[in-house]
Design a protein around this motif. Sequence first.
Motif, short mmCIF file in Angstrom:
data_model
loop_
_atom_site.label_atom_id
_atom_site.label_comp_id
_atom_site.label_asym_id
_atom_site.label_seq_id
_atom_site.Cartn_x
_atom_site.Cartn_y
_atom_site.Cartn_z
N PHE A 244 9.02 6.06 0.81
CA PHE A 244 9.80 4.92 1.30
C PHE A 244 8.94 3.67 1.43
CE2 PHE A 244 10.96 2.71 5.38
CZ PHE A 244 12.03 2.00 4.88
N PHE A 245 7.74 3.81 1.98
CA PHE A 245 6.93 2.64 2.27
C PHE A 245 6.21 2.12 1.03
CE2 PHE A 245 3.01 0.59 3.90
CZ PHE A 245 3.61 -0.41 4.65
N GLN A 246 5.72 3.04 0.17
CA GLN A 246 4.89 2.52 -0.92
C GLN A 246 5.11 3.14 -2.30
OE1 GLN A 246 1.19 3.03 1.15
NE2 GLN A 246 0.83 5.09 0.41
N GLY A 247 5.51 4.42 -2.36
CA GLY A 247 5.56 5.08 -3.66
C GLY A 247 6.54 4.44 -4.63
N SER A 248 7.81 4.32 -4.19
CA SER A 248 8.83 3.79 -5.09
C SER A 248 8.55 2.34 -5.44
CB SER A 248 10.21 3.84 -4.43
OG SER A 248 10.43 5.11 -3.95
N GLN A 272 6.08 -3.14 -18.31
CA GLN A 272 4.87 -3.43 -17.52
C GLN A 272 4.96 -4.82 -16.93
OE1 GLN A 272 1.00 -2.18 -19.03
NE2 GLN A 272 0.16 -4.07 -18.18
N PHE A 273 4.80 -4.90 -15.60
CA PHE A 273 5.01 -6.17 -14.91
C PHE A 273 3.82 -6.56 -14.05
CE2 PHE A 273 9.07 -4.45 -16.12
CZ PHE A 273 9.71 -5.56 -16.67
N VAL A 274 2.67 -6.01 -14.36
CA VAL A 274 1.42 -6.46 -13.71
C VAL A 274 0.33 -6.43 -14.78
CG1 VAL A 274 1.97 -5.65 -11.37
CG2 VAL A 274 0.81 -4.10 -12.93
N ASP A 275 -0.62 -7.37 -14.64
CA ASP A 275 -1.77 -7.36 -15.55
C ASP A 275 -2.97 -6.69 -14.89
OD1 ASP A 275 -0.28 -8.82 -17.50
OD2 ASP A 275 -0.53 -10.58 -16.22
N PHE A 276 -2.85 -6.49 -13.58
CA PHE A 276 -3.89 -5.79 -12.82
C PHE A 276 -3.20 -5.16 -11.61
CE2 PHE A 276 -3.57 -10.16 -11.36
CZ PHE A 276 -3.44 -10.02 -9.99
N HIS A 277 -3.81 -4.16 -11.02
CA HIS A 277 -3.28 -3.60 -9.78
C HIS A 277 -3.92 -4.34 -8.61
CE1 HIS A 277 -1.22 -0.30 -11.66
NE2 HIS A 277 -2.31 0.17 -12.21
N MET A 319 -2.57 3.98 -7.88
CA MET A 319 -2.05 2.95 -8.78
C MET A 319 -2.51 3.18 -10.21
SD MET A 319 -0.20 1.41 -6.75
CE MET A 319 0.48 0.27 -7.94
N TYR A 320 -3.75 3.60 -10.36
CA TYR A 320 -4.29 3.85 -11.69
C TYR A 320 -3.51 4.94 -12.41
CZ TYR A 320 -7.77 4.23 -15.37
OH TYR A 320 -8.41 4.22 -16.59
N ARG A 321 -3.02 5.91 -11.62
CA ARG A 321 -2.24 7.00 -12.22
C ARG A 321 -0.89 6.49 -12.72
NH1 ARG A 321 -2.01 10.78 -7.99
NH2 ARG A 321 -4.18 10.99 -7.35
N ILE A 322 -0.35 5.45 -12.08
CA ILE A 322 0.92 4.87 -12.58
C ILE A 322 0.66 4.18 -13.93
CG2 ILE A 322 2.72 3.15 -12.15
CD1 ILE A 322 2.47 3.72 -9.19
N ARG A 323 -0.41 3.39 -14.00
CA ARG A 323 -0.80 2.70 -15.24
C ARG A 323 -2.31 2.51 -15.21
NH1 ARG A 323 3.69 0.19 -17.86
NH2 ARG A 323 4.70 2.18 -18.18
N ALA A 355 -19.27 3.94 -6.06
CA ALA A 355 -19.42 5.33 -6.53
C ALA A 355 -18.23 5.79 -7.36
CB ALA A 355 -19.59 6.24 -5.32
N SER A 356 -17.17 4.96 -7.39
CA SER A 356 -15.94 5.42 -8.05
C SER A 356 -15.97 5.17 -9.57
CB SER A 356 -14.74 4.69 -7.44
OG SER A 356 -13.63 4.83 -8.27
N PRO A 357 -15.44 6.12 -10.35
CA PRO A 357 -15.35 5.88 -11.79
C PRO A 357 -14.17 4.98 -12.19
CG PRO A 357 -14.51 8.06 -11.24
CD PRO A 357 -14.97 7.45 -9.94
N LEU A 358 -13.31 4.63 -11.22
CA LEU A 358 -12.14 3.80 -11.53
C LEU A 358 -12.58 2.39 -11.93
CD1 LEU A 358 -9.95 4.79 -8.45
CD2 LEU A 358 -9.43 5.36 -10.84
N PRO A 359 -11.76 1.70 -12.75
CA PRO A 359 -12.14 0.33 -13.15
C PRO A 359 -11.81 -0.69 -12.05
CG PRO A 359 -10.11 0.95 -14.23
CD PRO A 359 -10.53 2.15 -13.43
N ILE A 360 -12.48 -0.56 -10.92
CA ILE A 360 -12.27 -1.55 -9.84
C ILE A 360 -13.15 -2.74 -10.18
CG2 ILE A 360 -12.39 -1.99 -7.35
CD1 ILE A 360 -12.00 1.02 -6.89
N LYS A 361 -12.51 -3.87 -10.51
CA LYS A 361 -13.24 -5.01 -11.06
C LYS A 361 -13.57 -6.07 -10.03
CE LYS A 361 -13.05 -3.62 -15.33
NZ LYS A 361 -14.30 -3.05 -15.85
N ARG A 362 -12.72 -6.12 -8.97
CA ARG A 362 -12.94 -7.19 -7.98
C ARG A 362 -12.66 -6.67 -6.58
NH1 ARG A 362 -9.71 -12.46 -10.27
NH2 ARG A 362 -10.49 -12.41 -12.41
N TYR A 363 -13.27 -7.34 -5.60
CA TYR A 363 -13.04 -7.01 -4.19
C TYR A 363 -12.95 -8.33 -3.45
CZ TYR A 363 -14.16 -5.49 0.61
OH TYR A 363 -14.15 -5.28 1.98
#
Length: 436
Positions: A244-248, A272-277, A319-323, A355-363
């Motif tokens: 309810f809060f975030q998945g859908s 696809q409606f985002v260029d980044f998560h 989010m990465y698992r969605i796209r 330490a994460s292998p995910l493509p986290i590009k910015r913070y």
Amino acid sequence: MASFSFSGNFQLGVATAATQIEGGKMDSSWISWADDGHIKDNTSPERADDHYHLWREDTELLARMDIPIYRFGVEWARIEPEEGTFSEQAISHYLAELALLRAHGITPLVTLHHFTNPLWFEALGGFETQDNIPLFLRFVEHIVRSFGGLVNEYITINEPNVYAVNGFFFGDWPPGKRSFNRTVQVMSVLVSTHLQAYKLIHRIRSELGLAETKVGFANHLCIFVPANPKNPIHCITTSLMERFFQGSLSLAMTTGRCTWPLKCITHVVGTQFVDFHGVNYYARHAVSGFSDGFLLNVPKNDLGWEIYPSGIVEVAEKMYRIRPLPIYITENGTCDNQDLFRCRYLFDHLQAIAASPLPIKRYYHWCFLDNFEWLEGESARFGLVKVDYPTQTRTLKDSGRFYQEIIQNNGVTEEMYAHYVDRQAYPCIQRKDFAK
Ligand code: BGC
């Protein structure tokens, strides 16, 4: 290990939101909410950080802190004070601010909607009805055309779930309504608004011959766990909350696919409606019903929110698992009024990212400055820079200095750890606390 470094093209920046820093009197939902006495310490966004006047000093401060990327918002009620009438003065103001940021080599990421509406839009029913979507899109178009090549990156909507749940389910944010159906309706309208805004921004910019367009939304993501994992009710409500809060919403805003409880309001062509998560992450929540609680005996911040650093990567992975798209942490930070544990908080969250292998590009750290924290008003301090509200004096905190060194070193060295982090410890939750 007490040191780490980031891979080559990772960037660290800071975030703010217009209502929380700019100050000024205008006909907006949050100023009116404050005037009606809803803010715990009786402050109002009318004061905030007076950034609308101090923008030059604040931009110079960003540059002195070596900040390369800055997320900030524009205030709709200031730009379009009356329906259909745009203030050229307000636009010129933002253009000057953007030009100065650019002159310092700071890349702006602009948020178009961050919780606050003009009162005229509220009076028409705001995001409760799809009939009003074109009104927001007209504002978006005006901004995108006016900002042209000064801004290539936009966040359409900040945290549609927080906006909908606090304003229409719990009712403690404007417009103060309490109804499950209305909450779902608002979420559904926000999905449709985002999908259309995404398309619109791309269309306008390509008409203008502008390249490198990046559009996304800032998604508030929590880690939910059952308060008591042996209690089946807690387990069921945890998965309902997640959905309810975030998945859908995450699925719909990213791909256009609406699943329960969301309703598909308008069909927008595309998948696809985002260029980044865009990921905003703050805490882990313990679920026992449809309220907001925390586990006991865990690290907590000054608002009682659990500090759970590995969650930042866990939510990014969802989010990465969605796209499989680049991930920007568009907000992460903590309420630490005395700046006693923010360095440790930064270290722990950034180490998890490194330490994460995910493509986290910015913070983007929340927040650049102490600011007006919605219902908490001025009493909850999230800034790397301290603000003395009566004098509007800015002072870099220890955590701000640490952050600057992290940027300069592209990570944390053993010496920095020993100097800033080693002596810091988190407070601990001993009783059940509730967040906003
Ligand atoms: C919001 C910010 C807010 C921060 C800390 C996020 O949900 O986008 O506006 O200040 O959390 O509460």
